[in-house]
Scaffold this motif. Structure first.
Motif, PDB file in Angstrom:
ATOM      1  N   ASN A  63      -2.529 -25.878  -5.748  1.00  0.00           N
ATOM      2  CA  ASN A  63      -2.889 -27.009  -6.618  1.00  0.00           C
ATOM      3  C   ASN A  63      -4.085 -27.791  -6.096  1.00  0.00           C
ATOM      4  OD1 ASN A  63      -0.987 -26.472  -8.534  1.00  0.00           O
ATOM      5  ND2 ASN A  63       0.555 -27.819  -7.645  1.00  0.00           N
ATOM      6  N   HIS A  64      -4.170 -27.961  -4.781  1.00  0.00           N
ATOM      7  CA  HIS A  64      -5.314 -28.684  -4.215  1.00  0.00           C
ATOM      8  C   HIS A  64      -6.621 -27.967  -4.553  1.00  0.00           C
ATOM      9  CE1 HIS A  64      -7.969 -30.872  -1.579  1.00  0.00           C
ATOM     10  NE2 HIS A  64      -8.317 -29.738  -0.998  1.00  0.00           N
ATOM     11  N   PHE A  65      -6.608 -26.646  -4.399  1.00  0.00           N
ATOM     12  CA  PHE A  65      -7.817 -25.884  -4.671  1.00  0.00           C
ATOM     13  C   PHE A  65      -8.174 -25.929  -6.153  1.00  0.00           C
ATOM     14  CE2 PHE A  65     -10.254 -22.150  -5.739  1.00  0.00           C
ATOM     15  CZ  PHE A  65     -11.270 -22.226  -4.809  1.00  0.00           C
ATOM     16  N   THR A  66      -7.190 -25.704  -7.019  1.00  0.00           N
ATOM     17  CA  THR A  66      -7.491 -25.677  -8.450  1.00  0.00           C
ATOM     18  C   THR A  66      -7.908 -27.046  -8.967  1.00  0.00           C
ATOM     19  OG1 THR A  66      -5.147 -25.946  -8.981  1.00  0.00           O
ATOM     20  CG2 THR A  66      -6.012 -23.693  -8.931  1.00  0.00           C
ATOM     21  N   SER A  67      -7.525 -28.128  -8.275  1.00  0.00           N
ATOM     22  CA  SER A  67      -7.950 -29.457  -8.712  1.00  0.00           C
ATOM     23  C   SER A  67      -9.452 -29.658  -8.523  1.00  0.00           C
ATOM     24  CB  SER A  67      -7.170 -30.539  -7.954  1.00  0.00           C
ATOM     25  OG  SER A  67      -7.540 -30.555  -6.590  1.00  0.00           O
ATOM     26  N   ILE A  68     -10.063 -28.878  -7.655  1.00  0.00           N
ATOM     27  CA  ILE A  68     -11.514 -28.943  -7.439  1.00  0.00           C
ATOM     28  C   ILE A  68     -12.263 -28.354  -8.627  1.00  0.00           C
ATOM     29  CG2 ILE A  68     -13.404 -28.067  -5.988  1.00  0.00           C
ATOM     30  CD1 ILE A  68     -11.383 -28.000  -3.660  1.00  0.00           C
ATOM     31  N   LEU A  69     -11.666 -27.351  -9.262  1.00  0.00           N
ATOM     32  CA  LEU A  69     -12.333 -26.629 -10.349  1.00  0.00           C
ATOM     33  C   LEU A  69     -12.388 -27.462 -11.616  1.00  0.00           C
ATOM     34  CD1 LEU A  69     -10.670 -23.136  -9.807  1.00  0.00           C
ATOM     35  CD2 LEU A  69     -12.873 -23.942  -8.941  1.00  0.00           C
ATOM     36  N   LYS A  70     -13.500 -27.294 -12.369  1.00  0.00           N
ATOM     37  CA  LYS A  70     -13.689 -28.035 -13.613  1.00  0.00           C
ATOM     38  C   LYS A  70     -14.026 -27.080 -14.756  1.00  0.00           C
ATOM     39  CE  LYS A  70     -15.274 -32.472 -11.795  1.00  0.00           C
ATOM     40  NZ  LYS A  70     -16.345 -33.479 -11.852  1.00  0.00           N
ATOM     41  N   GLY A  86     -16.015 -25.338 -17.380  1.00  0.00           N
ATOM     42  CA  GLY A  86     -17.446 -25.038 -17.439  1.00  0.00           C
ATOM     43  C   GLY A  86     -18.056 -24.623 -16.118  1.00  0.00           C
ATOM     44  N   ASP A  87     -17.261 -24.610 -15.027  1.00  0.00           N
ATOM     45  CA  ASP A  87     -17.792 -24.112 -13.756  1.00  0.00           C
ATOM     46  C   ASP A  87     -18.188 -22.646 -13.904  1.00  0.00           C
ATOM     47  OD1 ASP A  87     -17.514 -26.485 -12.382  1.00  0.00           O
ATOM     48  OD2 ASP A  87     -15.657 -25.915 -11.362  1.00  0.00           O
ATOM     49  N   LEU A  88     -19.217 -22.253 -13.179  1.00  0.00           N
ATOM     50  CA  LEU A  88     -19.674 -20.862 -13.206  1.00  0.00           C
ATOM     51  C   LEU A  88     -19.171 -20.150 -11.959  1.00  0.00           C
ATOM     52  CD1 LEU A  88     -23.323 -21.378 -14.496  1.00  0.00           C
ATOM     53  CD2 LEU A  88     -21.273 -20.791 -15.812  1.00  0.00           C
ATOM     54  N   LEU A  89     -18.617 -18.975 -12.163  1.00  0.00           N
ATOM     55  CA  LEU A  89     -18.058 -18.173 -11.081  1.00  0.00           C
ATOM     56  C   LEU A  89     -19.002 -17.004 -10.805  1.00  0.00           C
ATOM     57  CD1 LEU A  89     -14.364 -18.081 -12.358  1.00  0.00           C
ATOM     58  CD2 LEU A  89     -15.455 -19.786 -10.880  1.00  0.00           C
ATOM     59  N   PHE A  90     -19.592 -16.991  -9.619  1.00  0.00           N
ATOM     60  CA  PHE A  90     -20.527 -15.940  -9.228  1.00  0.00           C
ATOM     61  C   PHE A  90     -19.828 -15.007  -8.244  1.00  0.00           C
ATOM     62  CE2 PHE A  90     -23.381 -19.050 -10.948  1.00  0.00           C
ATOM     63  CZ  PHE A  90     -24.463 -18.324 -11.444  1.00  0.00           C
ATOM     64  N   HIS A 105     -22.252 -10.483 -10.590  1.00  0.00           N
ATOM     65  CA  HIS A 105     -21.496 -10.808 -11.804  1.00  0.00           C
ATOM     66  C   HIS A 105     -21.370 -12.331 -11.903  1.00  0.00           C
ATOM     67  CE1 HIS A 105     -18.862 -10.088 -15.180  1.00  0.00           C
ATOM     68  NE2 HIS A 105     -17.939 -10.873 -14.645  1.00  0.00           N
ATOM     69  N   VAL A 106     -21.296 -12.818 -13.138  1.00  0.00           N
ATOM     70  CA  VAL A 106     -21.120 -14.252 -13.377  1.00  0.00           C
ATOM     71  C   VAL A 106     -20.196 -14.436 -14.577  1.00  0.00           C
ATOM     72  CG1 VAL A 106     -23.233 -14.424 -14.784  1.00  0.00           C
ATOM     73  CG2 VAL A 106     -22.310 -16.476 -13.664  1.00  0.00           C
ATOM     74  N   ALA A 107     -19.386 -15.502 -14.518  1.00  0.00           N
ATOM     75  CA  ALA A 107     -18.435 -15.815 -15.582  1.00  0.00           C
ATOM     76  C   ALA A 107     -18.326 -17.330 -15.691  1.00  0.00           C
ATOM     77  CB  ALA A 107     -17.075 -15.204 -15.245  1.00  0.00           C
ATOM     78  N   ILE A 108     -17.651 -17.794 -16.732  1.00  0.00           N
ATOM     79  CA  ILE A 108     -17.446 -19.237 -16.911  1.00  0.00           C
ATOM     80  C   ILE A 108     -15.950 -19.538 -16.890  1.00  0.00           C
ATOM     81  CG2 ILE A 108     -17.511 -19.102 -19.445  1.00  0.00           C
ATOM     82  CD1 ILE A 108     -18.924 -21.889 -19.371  1.00  0.00           C
ATOM     83  N   LEU A 109     -15.612 -20.678 -16.321  1.00  0.00           N
ATOM     84  CA  LEU A 109     -14.215 -21.095 -16.184  1.00  0.00           C
ATOM     85  C   LEU A 109     -13.821 -22.018 -17.330  1.00  0.00           C
ATOM     86  CD1 LEU A 109     -11.781 -21.104 -14.033  1.00  0.00           C
ATOM     87  CD2 LEU A 109     -12.588 -23.413 -13.567  1.00  0.00           C
ATOM     88  N   GLU A 110     -12.641 -21.767 -17.870  1.00  0.00           N
ATOM     89  CA  GLU A 110     -12.036 -22.673 -18.848  1.00  0.00           C
ATOM     90  C   GLU A 110     -10.817 -23.303 -18.183  1.00  0.00           C
ATOM     91  OE1 GLU A 110      -9.704 -22.686 -23.155  1.00  0.00           O
ATOM     92  OE2 GLU A 110     -10.144 -20.778 -22.184  1.00  0.00           O
ATOM     93  N   LYS A 111     -10.818 -24.607 -18.090  1.00  0.00           N
ATOM     94  CA  LYS A 111      -9.680 -25.334 -17.525  1.00  0.00           C
ATOM     95  C   LYS A 111      -8.994 -26.051 -18.673  1.00  0.00           C
ATOM     96  CE  LYS A 111      -8.373 -28.201 -13.612  1.00  0.00           C
ATOM     97  NZ  LYS A 111      -8.865 -28.903 -12.402  1.00  0.00           N
ATOM     98  N   LYS A 112      -7.796 -25.617 -18.972  1.00  0.00           N
ATOM     99  CA  LYS A 112      -7.045 -26.159 -20.106  1.00  0.00           C
ATOM    100  C   LYS A 112      -5.740 -26.715 -19.565  1.00  0.00           C
ATOM    101  CE  LYS A 112      -5.706 -24.746 -24.730  1.00  0.00           C
ATOM    102  NZ  LYS A 112      -5.612 -23.624 -25.664  1.00  0.00           N
ATOM    103  N   THR A 167     -17.768 -24.503  -4.130  1.00  0.00           N
ATOM    104  CA  THR A 167     -16.850 -23.959  -3.130  1.00  0.00           C
ATOM    105  C   THR A 167     -16.825 -22.441  -3.227  1.00  0.00           C
ATOM    106  OG1 THR A 167     -14.612 -24.157  -2.215  1.00  0.00           O
ATOM    107  CG2 THR A 167     -14.787 -24.045  -4.613  1.00  0.00           C
ATOM    108  N   SER A 168     -16.299 -21.812  -2.218  1.00  0.00           N
ATOM    109  CA  SER A 168     -16.010 -20.369  -2.253  1.00  0.00           C
ATOM    110  C   SER A 168     -14.520 -20.202  -2.461  1.00  0.00           C
ATOM    111  CB  SER A 168     -16.404 -19.710  -0.934  1.00  0.00           C
ATOM    112  OG  SER A 168     -17.796 -19.694  -0.782  1.00  0.00           O
TER     113      SER A 168
END
Length: 193
Positions: free
Chosen positions: A3-10, A12-16, A47-54, A186-187
């Motif tokens: 949970n601590h790690f996922t709270s950092i993610l937003k 629209g973040d891009l995952l490389f 590779h690159v992707a976009i994050l959806e946080k719902k 972050t990595s």
């Protein structure tokens, strides 16, 4: 999931995704790296992707060979990609809900394995550029270092029966990073998933 790690993610973040041991990943890294030495290939993105946080759910939207444009849970994405860096766009006031809505409209499109804009579908960075067309610019595509073309691409395009689009406008994960429009967040460690 941590949970601590996922709270950092937003949203629209891009995952490389870093270069891995697969041959196609190696060829992309050698083609799009600023310096094509064996030592730096593992630091190049392929590779690159976009994050959806719902709410508490995390999904990844991206274009992949064989599957095309898909949406999958982050945990599934991380099982397939174990060396991922998270970046966030510097530009403020982006309506990421609208960006994700746009991304969902692209789902189901095929993968553009030609990397030629006029061909149907999307490749990974083309998918991201379609979402952020007012932010990222296309740059001349490269298929080898110092204006050369790697032999693997000659065979690849011969099988597609298409010309190699060397120098034509396009994108790659590395070209998106080089535009300096994102900040490293972050990595995601390989053991995270």
């Amino acid at each position: 999931m941590n949970n601590h790690f996922t709270s950092i993610l937003k949203n629209g973040d891009l995952l490389f995704v870093h270069c891995n041991d697969e041959q196609f990943s190696q060829v992309i890294a050698q083609s799009t790296a600023e310096f094509s030495t064996k030592e730096n290939l593992t630091r190049n993105y392929t590779h690159v992707a976009i994050l959806e946080k719902k709410l508490s759910e995390l999904f990844v939207l991206h274009a992949v060979p064989k599957k095309g444009c898909i949406r999958q849970p982050l945990i599934e994405f991380l099982k397939e990609n174990d060396n991922v860096d998270v970046y966030r766009l510097k530009k403020e006031k982006i309506d990421f809900k609208n960006v994700i809505r746009h991304a969902k409209k692209l789902l189901g499109n095929p993968y553009n394995d030609s990397f030629i804009a006029e061909q149907p579908g999307y490749y990974c960075s083309e998918f991201i550029c379609a979402l952020f067309s007012d932010i990222f610019i296309q740059t001349p595509m490269t298929f080898g270092s110092k204006n050369t073309i790697l032999p693997e691409w000659h065979n690849y395009y011969k099988n597609l029966n298409l010309p190699i689009p060397n120098g034509l406008p396009g994108s790659s994960p590395n070209s998106l990073i080089k535009q300096n429009l994102t900040n490293f967040v972050t990595s995601i460690p390989p053991f995270f998933s």
